[in-house]
Design a protein around this motif. Structure first.
Motif, mmCIF file in Angstrom:
data_model
loop_
_atom_site.group_PDB
_atom_site.id
_atom_site.type_symbol
_atom_site.label_atom_id
_atom_site.label_comp_id
_atom_site.label_asym_id
_atom_site.label_seq_id
_atom_site.Cartn_x
_atom_site.Cartn_y
_atom_site.Cartn_z
ATOM 1 N N ARG A 1 0.672 -1.124 0.349
ATOM 2 C CA ARG A 1 0.193 -0.493 -0.069
ATOM 3 C C ARG A 1 0.564 0.951 0.099
ATOM 4 O O ARG A 1 1.795 1.537 0.919
ATOM 5 C CB ARG A 1 -1.128 -0.243 1.361
ATOM 6 C CG ARG A 1 -2.051 1.062 1.320
ATOM 7 C CD ARG A 1 -2.080 0.959 2.558
ATOM 8 N NE ARG A 1 -3.272 2.113 2.989
ATOM 9 C CZ ARG A 1 -2.962 3.461 3.373
ATOM 10 N NH1 ARG A 1 -1.444 3.203 4.282
ATOM 11 N NH2 ARG A 1 -3.071 4.583 4.128
ATOM 12 N N ALA B 1 0.071 5.684 0.706
ATOM 13 C CA ALA B 1 -0.490 6.543 0.748
ATOM 14 C C ALA B 1 0.365 8.008 -0.087
ATOM 15 O O ALA B 1 1.304 8.076 0.867
ATOM 16 C CB ALA B 1 -1.239 6.770 1.557
ATOM 17 N N PHE B 2 -0.295 9.066 -0.107
ATOM 18 C CA PHE B 2 0.287 10.243 -0.321
ATOM 19 C C PHE B 2 -0.620 11.890 0.515
ATOM 20 O O PHE B 2 -1.925 10.876 0.292
ATOM 21 C CB PHE B 2 0.369 11.079 -1.507
ATOM 22 C CG PHE B 2 1.187 9.998 -2.542
ATOM 23 C CD1 PHE B 2 2.440 9.887 -1.863
ATOM 24 C CD2 PHE B 2 0.485 8.944 -3.647
ATOM 25 C CE1 PHE B 2 3.603 9.022 -3.514
ATOM 26 C CE2 PHE B 2 1.706 8.223 -4.305
ATOM 27 C CZ PHE B 2 2.878 8.290 -4.200
ATOM 28 N N ASN B 3 0.229 12.103 1.174
ATOM 29 C CA ASN B 3 -0.869 13.154 2.530
ATOM 30 C C ASN B 3 -0.436 14.527 2.434
ATOM 31 O O ASN B 3 1.326 14.621 2.518
ATOM 32 C CB ASN B 3 -0.918 12.501 3.743
ATOM 33 C CG ASN B 3 -1.907 10.863 3.692
ATOM 34 O OD1 ASN B 3 -3.111 11.228 3.446
ATOM 35 N ND2 ASN B 3 -1.636 9.964 3.213
ATOM 36 N N SER B 4 -1.344 15.494 2.423
ATOM 37 C CA SER B 4 -0.791 16.741 2.508
ATOM 38 C C SER B 4 -2.073 17.548 3.372
ATOM 39 O O SER B 4 -3.187 17.763 3.302
ATOM 40 C CB SER B 4 -0.921 17.488 1.184
ATOM 41 O OG SER B 4 -0.572 18.175 0.883
ATOM 42 N N GLN B 5 -0.984 17.516 4.258
ATOM 43 C CA GLN B 5 -1.948 18.419 5.592
ATOM 44 C C GLN B 5 -2.832 20.147 4.868
ATOM 45 O O GLN B 5 -1.830 20.534 4.336
ATOM 46 C CB GLN B 5 -0.883 18.793 7.012
ATOM 47 C CG GLN B 5 -0.797 18.071 7.913
ATOM 48 C CD GLN B 5 -0.042 18.232 8.404
ATOM 49 O OE1 GLN B 5 0.359 19.587 8.404
ATOM 50 N NE2 GLN B 5 -0.168 17.141 9.580
ATOM 51 N N THR B 6 -3.120 20.855 5.146
ATOM 52 C CA THR B 6 -4.025 21.915 5.046
ATOM 53 C C THR B 6 -4.065 22.962 5.551
ATOM 54 O O THR B 6 -3.265 22.662 6.995
ATOM 55 C CB THR B 6 -5.529 21.807 4.532
ATOM 56 O OG1 THR B 6 -5.664 21.163 5.809
ATOM 57 C CG2 THR B 6 -6.075 20.813 3.725
ATOM 58 N N GLN C 1 3.513 17.643 2.862
ATOM 59 C CA GLN C 1 3.262 16.643 2.555
ATOM 60 C C GLN C 1 4.445 15.446 2.639
ATOM 61 O O GLN C 1 5.467 15.391 3.017
ATOM 62 C CB GLN C 1 3.959 16.337 0.850
ATOM 63 C CG GLN C 1 3.443 17.874 -0.065
ATOM 64 C CD GLN C 1 3.162 17.777 -1.228
ATOM 65 O OE1 GLN C 1 4.534 18.375 -1.708
ATOM 66 N NE2 GLN C 1 1.848 18.235 -1.777
ATOM 67 N N ARG C 2 3.213 14.154 2.729
ATOM 68 C CA ARG C 2 4.534 12.661 3.025
ATOM 69 C C ARG C 2 3.074 11.884 2.483
ATOM 70 O O ARG C 2 2.405 11.410 2.074
ATOM 71 C CB ARG C 2 4.149 12.448 4.802
ATOM 72 C CG ARG C 2 2.541 11.963 5.360
ATOM 73 C CD ARG C 2 2.751 12.158 6.718
ATOM 74 N NE ARG C 2 1.427 11.676 6.985
ATOM 75 C CZ ARG C 2 1.516 10.746 6.755
ATOM 76 N NH1 ARG C 2 2.384 9.366 7.077
ATOM 77 N NH2 ARG C 2 -0.050 9.752 7.924
ATOM 78 N N ALA C 3 4.403 10.769 2.416
ATOM 79 C CA ALA C 3 4.435 9.380 1.928
ATOM 80 C C ALA C 3 4.776 8.391 2.650
ATOM 81 O O ALA C 3 5.387 8.186 3.385
ATOM 82 C CB ALA C 3 5.204 9.317 0.734
ATOM 83 N N GLU D 1 7.559 5.754 6.149
ATOM 84 C CA GLU D 1 7.303 6.970 5.695
ATOM 85 C C GLU D 1 8.329 7.621 5.394
ATOM 86 O O GLU D 1 9.637 7.371 6.312
ATOM 87 C CB GLU D 1 6.815 7.576 7.581
ATOM 88 C CG GLU D 1 5.927 7.101 8.254
ATOM 89 C CD GLU D 1 4.820 7.815 7.367
ATOM 90 O OE1 GLU D 1 4.458 8.799 7.682
ATOM 91 O OE2 GLU D 1 3.699 7.376 7.724
#
Length: 138
Positions: free
Chosen positions: A31, A33-38, A60-62, A127
Motif C-alpha cells: 500500500r 498513500a500520499f497525504n498533504s496537510q492543509t 506533504q508525506r508518503a 514514512e
C-alpha cells in the motif's frame, strides 16, 4: 490506469547506498498513500465565512506498507539492520504502467508473525523523510 495484478507493484530498497535498488522480499500486499496537510487561512473577511486554504503550503508525506515473506536471509538482514539502526535510506515503489515513486524513507514499523503450521511473515511500514519524486515510464 487499467486494472493490474497487485503482485506487480514492487517495493525496492537502495541496498548499496548508491542507487543500486533491490526488490524486497515476497510482499503479498502493498500500500502507498500520499497525504498533504492543509493550512487554514479563514478570517473575518472570508466570503460567506467559507473556509479558505493556502495553496501549496501544507506538509506533504508518503506512507508505504506491505506484508509478506522474505525471499532470502539477505533481504531480511538488510531491512532488519536498517530498522534497528534507525537509518533513513533510499526506496523505490514501482507501479508498472503508472510510474515509480522514489525517495528517502525511514522504517517506522517492522513486525514478524507466524503460526505453528505456516511460514514466518512480516509487515513493514515506511514514512517519507524528504522529497519524493514520481517518474512516469516512457
Amino acid at each position: 490506469m487499467v486494472a493490474q495484478k497487485g503482485k506487480d507493484l514492487l517495493l525496492k530498497i537502495d541496498s548499496d547506498g548508491e542507487g543500486g535498488f533491490t526488490t524486497v522480499a515476497g510482499l503479498r500486499s502493498k500500500r502507498i498513500a500520499f497525504n498533504s496537510q492543509t493550512v487554514d487561512i479563514t478570517n473575518a473577511d472570508s466570503a460567506g465565512r467559507w473556509r479558505e486554504l493556502l495553496a501549496g503550503s501544507g506538509v506533504q508525506r508518503a506512507a508505504v506498507s506491505g506484508s509478506g515473506i522474505f525471499k532470502d536471509a539477505a533481504s531480511d538482514e538488510l531491512i532488519r539492520a536498517r530498522f534497528f539502526a534507525g537509518e533513513i535510506g533510499g526506496w523505490q515503489i514501482v507501479v508498472p504502467d503508472f510510474g515509480t515513486v522514489e525517495g528517502a524513507f525511514q522504517i517506522t514499523a517492522l513486525e514478524y508473525t507466524g503460526s505453528h503450521d505456516g511460514e514466518v511473515t512480516f509487515e513493514v511500514a515506511l514514512e517519507s523523510a524528504g522529497p519524493v519524486s514520481f517518474t512516469v515510464p516512457e
